[in-house]
Design an enzyme around this catalytic site. Structure first.
Site, short mmCIF file in Angstrom:
data_model
loop_
_atom_site.label_atom_id
_atom_site.label_comp_id
_atom_site.label_asym_id
_atom_site.label_seq_id
_atom_site.Cartn_x
_atom_site.Cartn_y
_atom_site.Cartn_z
N GLN A 47 0.85 -1.20 0.00
CA GLN A 47 0.00 0.00 0.00
C GLN A 47 0.88 1.24 0.00
OE1 GLN A 47 -2.19 -0.99 3.57
NE2 GLN A 47 -0.27 -1.63 4.50
N HIS A 78 -9.69 2.95 19.21
CA HIS A 78 -8.91 1.88 19.84
C HIS A 78 -9.50 1.45 21.18
CE1 HIS A 78 -5.47 3.34 17.14
NE2 HIS A 78 -5.78 2.13 16.72
N ASP A 102 -0.11 -0.36 13.79
CA ASP A 102 0.28 0.89 14.45
C ASP A 102 0.47 0.69 15.95
OD1 ASP A 102 -2.90 1.00 13.59
OD2 ASP A 102 -2.54 1.33 15.73
N GLU A 122 0.41 -8.59 11.41
CA GLU A 122 0.30 -7.44 10.49
C GLU A 122 1.02 -7.81 9.19
OE1 GLU A 122 -0.82 -4.00 10.14
OE2 GLU A 122 0.10 -4.57 8.22
N GLY A 154 -2.95 -12.28 8.00
CA GLY A 154 -3.76 -12.80 9.11
C GLY A 154 -4.60 -13.99 8.73
N ASP A 171 -8.34 -5.42 13.27
CA ASP A 171 -8.19 -3.97 13.11
C ASP A 171 -7.57 -3.75 11.73
OD1 ASP A 171 -6.00 -1.46 14.62
OD2 ASP A 171 -7.80 -1.27 13.35
N SER A 172 -8.36 -4.00 10.70
CA SER A 172 -7.78 -4.01 9.34
C SER A 172 -8.16 -2.72 8.60
CB SER A 172 -8.34 -5.20 8.56
OG SER A 172 -9.70 -4.94 8.25
N1 SAM Z 1 -7.84 1.65 12.44
C1 SAM Z 1 -7.69 1.49 11.02
C2 SAM Z 1 -9.01 1.38 10.30
O1 SAM Z 1 -10.03 1.09 10.92
O2 SAM Z 1 -9.00 1.61 9.08
C3 SAM Z 1 -6.81 0.30 10.75
C4 SAM Z 1 -5.41 0.56 11.17
S1 SAM Z 1 -4.23 -0.67 10.90
C5 SAM Z 1 -2.90 0.32 10.40
C6 SAM Z 1 -4.76 -1.52 9.44
C7 SAM Z 1 -3.74 -2.56 9.06
O3 SAM Z 1 -4.35 -3.74 8.53
C8 SAM Z 1 -2.75 -2.12 7.96
O4 SAM Z 1 -1.49 -1.88 8.53
C9 SAM Z 1 -2.74 -3.26 6.96
O5 SAM Z 1 -1.45 -3.55 6.46
C10 SAM Z 1 -3.32 -4.40 7.79
N2 SAM Z 1 -3.90 -5.51 7.03
C11 SAM Z 1 -4.78 -5.44 5.99
N3 SAM Z 1 -5.08 -6.69 5.55
C12 SAM Z 1 -4.38 -7.57 6.34
C13 SAM Z 1 -4.27 -8.99 6.39
N4 SAM Z 1 -4.94 -9.77 5.51
N5 SAM Z 1 -3.48 -9.55 7.34
C14 SAM Z 1 -2.79 -8.76 8.22
N6 SAM Z 1 -2.84 -7.39 8.22
C15 SAM Z 1 -3.63 -6.81 7.29
#
Ligand code: SAM
Length: 293
Positions: A47, A78, A102, A122, A154, A171-172
């Protein structure tokens, strides 16, 4: 740093010599932040990652042009995503967080003394590294001895872990691309199998102002798998529409929405979450209930 459009996707514009970062929520509506300083900006294998110092909201993380959090209002999100399930579960010892690179959910989970182990999975290691370096107010607990950070998908990780976790927190990013499987029935089945008998599953499930149909789609997929799949809501000022929903599902026979939350650990002060807010959060206004099956 030359502050101008970096890619077609990047919503960064120079306006009268100032740098503004804008996220569009709909063709003619969005949110914009005047940026004081760019802390990290890269295209990772997953990304576009932008970490900036904003004029009014503190430091902020954007992924593919969408707000992930700002320091000023991340506590709404959070605290609710973590304390609602952790205050319901009778003894949440092993917690899994999918996404959340994060560290905000890790920080909140570790406030519960019952929690013995937090596994963070993550997919993008650059998110973890950048937040560790630039936003310690959110990422500070990633190095706690109770935390294990794994950089992988994940979905694949969960398939290897049956009957393991008391609480699974997803929390994706928004349910597109690599995050898309995380809101579909096969993943919910895998997650249910990864839970312990009284395990709870919670995930952000989009906003009702611009994504109501998505909330309904996710709810239908969850209800195919979990006996109890409920929703709660909370304000999220910098997310689209300023209002957010969360999916809470239980592996066990009891409806999690009806369970009385245990009090927060002694001495732990939250800024949005409370037992009263917890109970009220499950009261959904009619326009949100209408999206649900
Ligand atoms: N709070 C934020 C929201 O609600 O949009 C999310 C924050 S967190 C930084 C989101 C994270 O999910 C990203 O760092 C992304 O790389 C991760 N992510 C997305 N798909 C994923 C997967 N299949 N497995 C693990 N992490 C994933």
């Amino acid at each position: 740093m030359e502050l101008k459009k970096k890619t077609s996707a990047s919503p960064a514009v120079l306006h009268q010599g100032e740098f503004w970062f804008t996220e569009l929520h709909a063709p003619g509506t969005g949110i914009t932040f005047r940026v004081r300083r760019v802390l990290h900006w890269a295209r990772t294998p997953f990304q576009e990652l932008a970490l900036v110092e904003t004029e009014d909201m503190g430091r902020a993380l954007f992924l593919d042009g969408t707000v992930q959090f700002t320091e000023r209002d991340e506590f709404f999100y959070h605290e609710m995503l973590v304390h609602v399930p952790l205050c319901i579960h009778p003894r949440p010892r092993r917690v899994l967080i999918v996404g959340g690179g994060d560290g905000g959910c890790v920080r909140e989970a570790l406030r519960h003394p019952e929690v013995e182990e937090v596994t963070l999975v993550e997919i993008d290691g650059e998110v973890v590294d950048a937040c560790r370096k630039h936003i310690p107010s959110v990422s500070s607990k990633l190095d706690d001895p109770r935390v294990r950070v794994l950089i992988e998908d994940g979905v694949a990780f969960l398939k290897r872990n049956r009957g393991t976790f008391d609480v699974i927190i997803v929390d994706s990013t928004d349910p597109v691309g690599m995050a898309s499987p995380l809101t579909q029935a096969p993943f919910f089945r895998t997650a249910r199998e990864a839970l312990t008998p009284q395990g709870l599953y919670v995930a952000q499930s989009q906003g009702p102002i611009f994504d109501g149909r998505e909330i309904g789609r996710i709810a239908r997929a969850a209800r195919k798998v979990f006996r109890h799949a409920r929703h709660f809501m909370a304000p999220t000022p910098t997310y689209p529409g300023g209002l957010w929903t969360y999916l809470l599902a239980a592996r066990g026979p009891k409806d999690p929405a009806g369970l009385r939350p245990r009090p927060l650990p002694r001495g732990e002060r939250t800024r949005y979450y409370s037992a009263e807010v917890h109970r009220a959060a499950f009261v959904l206004p009619p326009f949100v209930r209408d999206f649900l099956p």
